[in-house]
Design an enzyme around this catalytic site. Structure first.
Site, PDB file in Angstrom:
ATOM      1  N   GLY A  22       0.821  -1.218   0.000  1.00  0.00           N
ATOM      2  CA  GLY A  22       0.000   0.000   0.000  1.00  0.00           C
ATOM      3  C   GLY A  22       0.850   1.261   0.000  1.00  0.00           C
ATOM      4  O   GLY A  22       0.386   2.317  -0.421  1.00  0.00           O
ATOM      5  N   GLU A  41      -3.317  12.379   5.125  1.00  0.00           N
ATOM      6  CA  GLU A  41      -1.996  12.947   4.795  1.00  0.00           C
ATOM      7  C   GLU A  41      -1.877  13.113   3.282  1.00  0.00           C
ATOM      8  O   GLU A  41      -0.900  12.680   2.661  1.00  0.00           O
ATOM      9  CB  GLU A  41      -0.881  12.029   5.304  1.00  0.00           C
ATOM     10  CG  GLU A  41      -1.067  11.630   6.768  1.00  0.00           C
ATOM     11  CD  GLU A  41       0.103  10.846   7.348  1.00  0.00           C
ATOM     12  OE1 GLU A  41       0.648  11.271   8.368  1.00  0.00           O
ATOM     13  OE2 GLU A  41       0.482   9.814   6.746  1.00  0.00           O
ATOM     14  N   CYS A  79       8.706   8.948  11.015  1.00  0.00           N
ATOM     15  CA  CYS A  79       9.202   8.813   9.644  1.00  0.00           C
ATOM     16  C   CYS A  79      10.058  10.005   9.230  1.00  0.00           C
ATOM     17  O   CYS A  79      10.992   9.851   8.452  1.00  0.00           O
ATOM     18  CB  CYS A  79       8.043   8.634   8.671  1.00  0.00           C
ATOM     19  SG  CYS A  79       6.772   9.900   8.799  1.00  0.00           S
TER      20      CYS A  79
END
Lengths: 635, 635
Positions: free
Chosen positions: B189, B302, B393
């Protein structure tokens, strides 16, 4: 005690007392249309969905019937409860054997599902029996209980669903045992039960319900709600309610909580509760309310945003938030008698709320934006209205409000009647009371409202008519004056035009509200619609839909000149929409070429003149699903 | 084959070839500052976090050491991989025994954690061994694998972390066995592994890696990715990549995917891949890119929004999206030689990207809005920069880009050198090649750039210097002309000013970029900043922070007149910020009172004149956390 068949029937501490649904008949105009559509299309669809969506099957499962999987969200029960409330009010308005049957059957299912100790929640009984009351931050157990209590109160007032009230009282008793006397200091992450407990107290006189509601409200802001992952503001547990200055977090939660706060004030007289709620109301209205009356600026968390954060395209403005806002405003109106709350009810009702439902009553918006661009409309919660939703909180909520609308039209005091919303029909003061009004009007399409006193009590009494804040120059004609002698109708500080006299049968007040269409500008701190203008007429906010524009005119190219005349164009039956009043105006069509970064050293130039057509916002998305804008740039 | 120590080293199909990190030395200016801070503060913090956040402990656990609980998100491994890549590039730039040690220890942990068949993912090995490759829509297994591959390529180029490359090849081999030859048509994904597989192919020559990357790209848009609950667009599986016209969904996913697409084109020559990527780039730049170069308009998902949906306050503009955008632009630049991609790298680098890190290098933004109001700043992902995040991240991603920045400065062709980003320092064409440039400049504070040819190959060759699109009038002075004979430096259509000649040692080109501060207006379809203006100077976007205004002047009250002069005010050391150039201008301070609904019948009035001060956007939030705005209303 007098029987008032309607939602929110407070003690005598209220400045105004409600007039029940049975005492107000709406005979025409949009509200009558919405009620007819609700009766003919929405409620039948909703009842069907109670099986299909799993709401009833889940509860049957909890009662030991069948063994299918639990369906839907953990708050699936609440859909049924709102649906039951809807048919209860509808049964008062326009009785149907079907409603009584459905309520009776549902009551039987609930009786079987309810545990002997009173606990009732199909999700936790079927799926997570070991987690009962253990994850209140997102369990919605008290939220569901609240909706059951409200349904039971409505059903009891409507005289249907025998047994529902007993189920509700056992559940409320269980809540009292656990959370009031049992020492469990938990609070549901989703406020709702507070206002419901107060209503059940009003119906039954059982004071522990009121005490529990008060406790739950007083316990907020002490960190008793675990973070469900949505942050500190989401469930309004960041500050004690008396300290919070502005509505925050999940909008529907905040707004239901406010109803509960005002309800507790109305029964206990704790002024500090009313004060803090009014303070947040003022902040919300000044900085966090859309021109449509909608609330909630963020998809993320279905939440209020920062002050002046009011994007039209990404407005959340949930249909449930419009309903919750109307509930809160109604309680503030009863508590204070101030017309500003009825003004906001009107704005929300005719715009954010009314837009939630399609003209044919079988499709609903969850989210009510003020702008739709013509790309990427496939988003599940944006795009077009839908028949139902996985999270179907809105449709049955819409139905219960529409069914109870006549309860929001007028109120009474010891010495008079107050009309808050203008609808053609009749209002009577209640059981045996002699006052009876007939209202003739084509509102909101026309500003003339004729209020005739059909029956009057003996002695002096006062008729109070709300003058909406938007009506620049209102005239009143009185049937006991010389003909044609209309005068400026000067409202008091509370927003009402009052006539106190010894009324005679047949006397009439003719009010002429100013329906001149108007340009409206946003406060300069609302960044998202800076340099824009909107059009309003009476209580209606307008929008520009692609479907109404001439070939070759794109809504996204339009810019309005504030000097341009606004022409009123009545239309008897606009296809897909029905009766309406359009507004036409000259506009500039400005085409700025695309290419490269969209940041340049020159502002955009003026465009060519075209005619642009606006339609009431509440009637949007009944045609082709194209572009829509409430706010247009200034030319 | 020549050793180029840097990210993205494509085959000879590239129009431009990279110059490695070892061949470019940055000696001053903001980029050198960022590299120093990265070295001294950010990377040490990141290495510490590899233990604290669970990244290394999770992998040790997968290797049978210890039995603590799995910590963090299912993609926690990727933090370590990005951190490893950061220290690998940093080791090329400024070697440290510490880096080599850390890489060696990490490689040992990974060797122990890796299954005999090559599979490696601590979350799935420890928590969900029965779900390996069974929930690819959100598992991030290939995403994590991709970051490991990139780390291994970087470590191999840097000559550290023996064993990492073998782990990466075993994992890549496992992916090939399962997803290329094994018949599993799953796709992750979260795109990322595609560009990584191509890089590993470039390093190793193993063609199945490239084939798998191509396959994964070609398989998108066929409904092979299950809906993770975020809708159809989220993971870019709504359309085949060759059919999609506009970037959609999760911005970082779309942008990493684009890097993979251009990478596969660069190795296979499939023009249709380059074409579709360029088409989306053009749409993104014209309709979905912030003035800061940031991408991603929605917190919800996002995600990219609709065309022209670019709210400044709720901008997502994730730091990782800025990095991914730079990666994509760099590959497009190599593939086409067009300066517009280097222009966007510059815009993103100096604004959206650079703003992500505090002046002291130990705090980071995840989200980079263009506006901050002064209420409700406690939101976890807005508000102030933070030392670390649950979903971390961004910080190690920032570190790997800063460590590799010198790889983005210049490129070479058979017959010349191209300078894309202006930094003081030296550039040499590579191993044994005689061309060597010295660049003297105080850019971006000053527009004078002096490029001296310190060594030149025999024969004619071409020096190409990018002229940024924002430089209205650029002058070039050539050391072989008469003194003072500067001429307009006319760039070619590709945006480069080129000089082809037989260069002699010591010859100099003096470029004078136009750093006149400028007012910039948004395209009229960008609703969220209509009626506003921004200030830019050179590559820097400016913003107004409350900290720089005179007492009593509120940023939210300011309105700019486009006629007002912009005064450049160099500051040697602004407290908390360091060296900067401020811009002062006259502005109107307009105070519109609050009260009642913020919708009125009159637009707001002009205000009183005050001086307003702007600071480069990348330096914001290093003072008191007050209000900030990039866009100010026009007076």
């Amino acid at each position: 005690m007098e029987q008032i068949l309607g939602p929110a029937v407070p003690s005598s501490r209220a400045v105004l007392r409600p007039i029940g649904i049975q005492d107000v008949v709406i005979t025409g105009g949009p509200l009558a249309r919405w009620q007819r559509i609700n009766h003919e299309a929405s409620i039948p669809l909703g009842l069907e969905q109670m099986e299909r969506s799993g709401a009833l099957p889940n509860l049957r499962r909890a009662g030991g019937e069948g063994d299918g999987p639990f369906q839907g969200y953990r708050f699936q029960d609440s859909d049924l409860y709102k649906q039951l409330e809807a048919i209860a009010w509808e049964h008062v308005r326009a009785p149907q054997p079907l409603y009584a049957e459905f309520a009776e059957q549902a009551a039987a299912v609930l009786e079987r599902a309810q545990r002997p100790d009173g606990y009732l929640n199909s999700h936790y009984q079927v799926v997570k029996p070991d987690k009962i009351y253990a994850e209140l931050e997102y369990s919605h157990e008290m939220y569901c209980a609240g909706h059951l209590l409200q349904a039971a109160v409505a059903a009891a007032r409507a005289g249907i669903g025998d047994g529902l009230l007993a189920v509700a009282r056992r559940l409320a008793g269980h809540l009292v045992e656990v959370f009031l006397t049992g020492g469990n200091d938990g609070i549901d992450g989703h406020a709702e039960v507070e206002t419901a407990l107060v209503e059940l107290y009003r119906l039954t006189g059982e004071r522990t319900y009121l005490e529990l509601a008060g406790n739950l409200i007083d316990s907020r802001g002490k960190g008793l709600i675990a973070d469900s992952g949505m942050g500190m503001l989401y469930a309004q547990d960041h500050l004690p309610v008396r300290d919070a200055d502005t509505p925050v977090g999940h909008a529907v939660r905040q707004l239901y909580l406010e109803s509960g706060i005002v309800d507790v004030y109305l029964e206990t007289g704790d002024e500090s509760l009313l004060e803090c709620s009014v303070r947040r109301w003022e902040d919300m209205v000044a900085t966090k309310t859309y021109i449509t009356g909608g609330n909630g600026s963020r998809h993320d968390g279905e939440a209020f945003g920062e002050r002046y954060e009011l994007p039209p395209d990404r407005a959340y403005s949930e249909s449930c938030a419009a309903i919750a806002g109307i509930h809160w405003n109604w309680r503030l109106l009863l508590a204070t008698g101030q017309g500003r709350y009825a003004d906001l009810i009107e704005r929300t009702l005719y715009n954010a709320f009314a837009a939630s439902t399609s003209a044919d009553g079988v499709r609903f918006f969850y989210v009510n934006p003020l702008q739709r661009r013509d790309d990427l409309v496939e988003d599940a919660y944006l795009g077009r209205r839908r028949e139902w939703f996985a999270c179907a909180c809105c449709p049955p909520n819409i139905m219960r409000l529409v069914a109870s609308l006549s309860g929001y039209v007028a109120t009474k005091t010891e010495s008079g009647l107050q009309v808050h919303q203008y609808v053609p029909g009749t209002v009577q003061a209640g059981e045996g009371a002699p006052a009876r009004l007939k209202i003739d009007t084509d509102y909101p399409w026309d500003g003339l409202i004729r209020v005739t006193v059909e029956e009057a009590p003996a002695g002096e009494w006062e008729l109070a008519l709300r003058i909406p804040a938007w009506s620049e120059s209102t005239l009143a004609g009185l049937s006991w004056d010389e003909p044609g002698d209309a005068r400026p109708a000067q409202p008091g500080e509370d927003g009402y035009f009052r006539i106190r006299r010894q009324w005679r049968h047949g006397e009439t007040v003719e009010l002429r509200l100013d329906l001149t269409p108007r340009h409206t500008y946003p406060h300069r701190r609302i960044d998202a619609v800076r340099g824009c203008v909107a059009i309003e007429r009476g209580p209606l906010v307008y929008c520009f839909e692609q479907a109404d524009q001439a070939r070759g005119v794109e809504v996204d190219d339009l810019a309005l000149s504030p000097g341009a005349r606004l022409r009123v164009v009545p239309v008897a039956n606009l296809e897909g929409v029905g009766r309406t009043v359009l507004i036409e105006t000259e506009a500039a069509a400005v085409d700025q070429p695309r290419g490269g970064l969209p940041y340049t050293s020159q502002p955009f130039a003026a465009g060519t003149l075209v005619t642009a057509t606006a339609v009431p916002y509440f009637q949007w998305d009944n045609r082709d699903g194209g572009t829509m804008r409430v706010w247009l740039p200034l030319a």
